[in-house]
Write an enzyme that holds these catalytic residues in place. Sequence first.
Site, PDB file in Angstrom:
ATOM      1  NE  ARG A 107      -1.726  14.052 -16.379  1.00 33.46           N
ATOM      2  CZ  ARG A 107      -1.239  12.867 -16.713  1.00 33.46           C
ATOM      3  NH1 ARG A 107      -2.037  11.900 -17.104  1.00 33.46           N
ATOM      4  NH2 ARG A 107       0.060  12.630 -16.629  1.00 33.46           N
ATOM      5  CG  ASP A 108      -0.659  10.022 -13.829  1.00 36.78           C
ATOM      6  OD1 ASP A 108      -1.550   9.174 -13.991  1.00 36.78           O
ATOM      7  OD2 ASP A 108       0.533   9.807 -14.117  1.00 36.78           O
ATOM      8  CG  HIS A 113       5.348  10.279 -15.267  1.00 36.63           C
ATOM      9  ND1 HIS A 113       4.506  11.314 -14.941  1.00 36.63           N
ATOM     10  CD2 HIS A 113       4.588   9.151 -15.197  1.00 36.63           C
ATOM     11  CE1 HIS A 113       3.287  10.836 -14.708  1.00 36.63           C
ATOM     12  NE2 HIS A 113       3.312   9.520 -14.850  1.00 36.63           N
ATOM     13  CB  CYS A 127      -2.009   4.724 -17.727  1.00 33.48           C
ATOM     14  SG  CYS A 127      -2.329   5.110 -19.453  1.00 33.48           S
TER      15      CYS A 127
END
Length: 305
Positions: free
Chosen positions: A15-16, A208, A241
């Site tokens: 995902r990230d 995280h 991000c």
Amino acid sequence: MKLPKDVRIVEVGPRDGFQSIKEWIPTELKLQIIDGLIKSNFKKIEITSFVHPKAIPQMKDAKEIVQTLLQKYDDKNVIFNALVPNLFGAKAAYELGIREVTYVISASKAHNRANVKRTPRESFDGLKELKDTYPDLKINLAIATVFGCPYEGDIAIEQVKWMIEQGLHVGVDNFTLADTIGVANPRQMSVVLKELKKDFKDIDFALHLHDTRGMGLANVLSALQCGVRTFESALGGLGGCPFAPGAAGNIASEDLVNMLENMDIKTGVKLDKLLNTVKIVKEKIKPILTSHMAYVDSCSTGEKG
Ligand code: ZN
């Protein structure tokens, strides 16, 4: 040094990690990499996110990824977690059989707006709606930018506490503290965790961490000594991000596993199998990897062949 006997590592690369890669990664290749992570013995993997495909095109195959994995691995030996930004995403995930999700709210108002176009207050309203609609869905509330924000700089600890209280209020009891842009330092880590533990001693916080400035594993060591037992990381150190300028990769899972196992802290992860999976990423996706172990040659790890 006060250290635990074992820790839990949640792999968030699919995902990230993948969301930070612009070039399309074929669904087959994503599934091959996730298979490798399962063989490496991760017990919880964040496999995708149910965001709008226009916002993050790389995640547009979320449905196919979930369907394939849930069909293939129905033994419940591994938890497949998905990120959901809202009720719409949660509905899609839930209907496919996902029972654990991550919902992100940023401690920074500006980052929350950039990320999900809402104020933190509005995000909590959304969280309540989600919790009320799917009471049996396990929700991990990830609080982003706890240790610093690209737009607002330092984040007041009171703001973080307020967010935890809001989460508890709507019935969430799993919290992940995120260093979204990798600015935390080990001393700050210890100060923040001790401060939060004073008010919330029963919460088992997960962390995280991003390694943007090379402080990732030092922060892990600091957090271990403050009692943290769950860490999120990404294979190869992939990540970033899309809505936080300057954010680089997550701490690399293989570096984390290697450090912990050498310290005699059990992770349950098979490092050799993980390194084979990282090799697939290296050869087929060819991203810039911030991992150290990905570049240690097999002679010095004692591997044969
Ligand atoms: Zn991240």
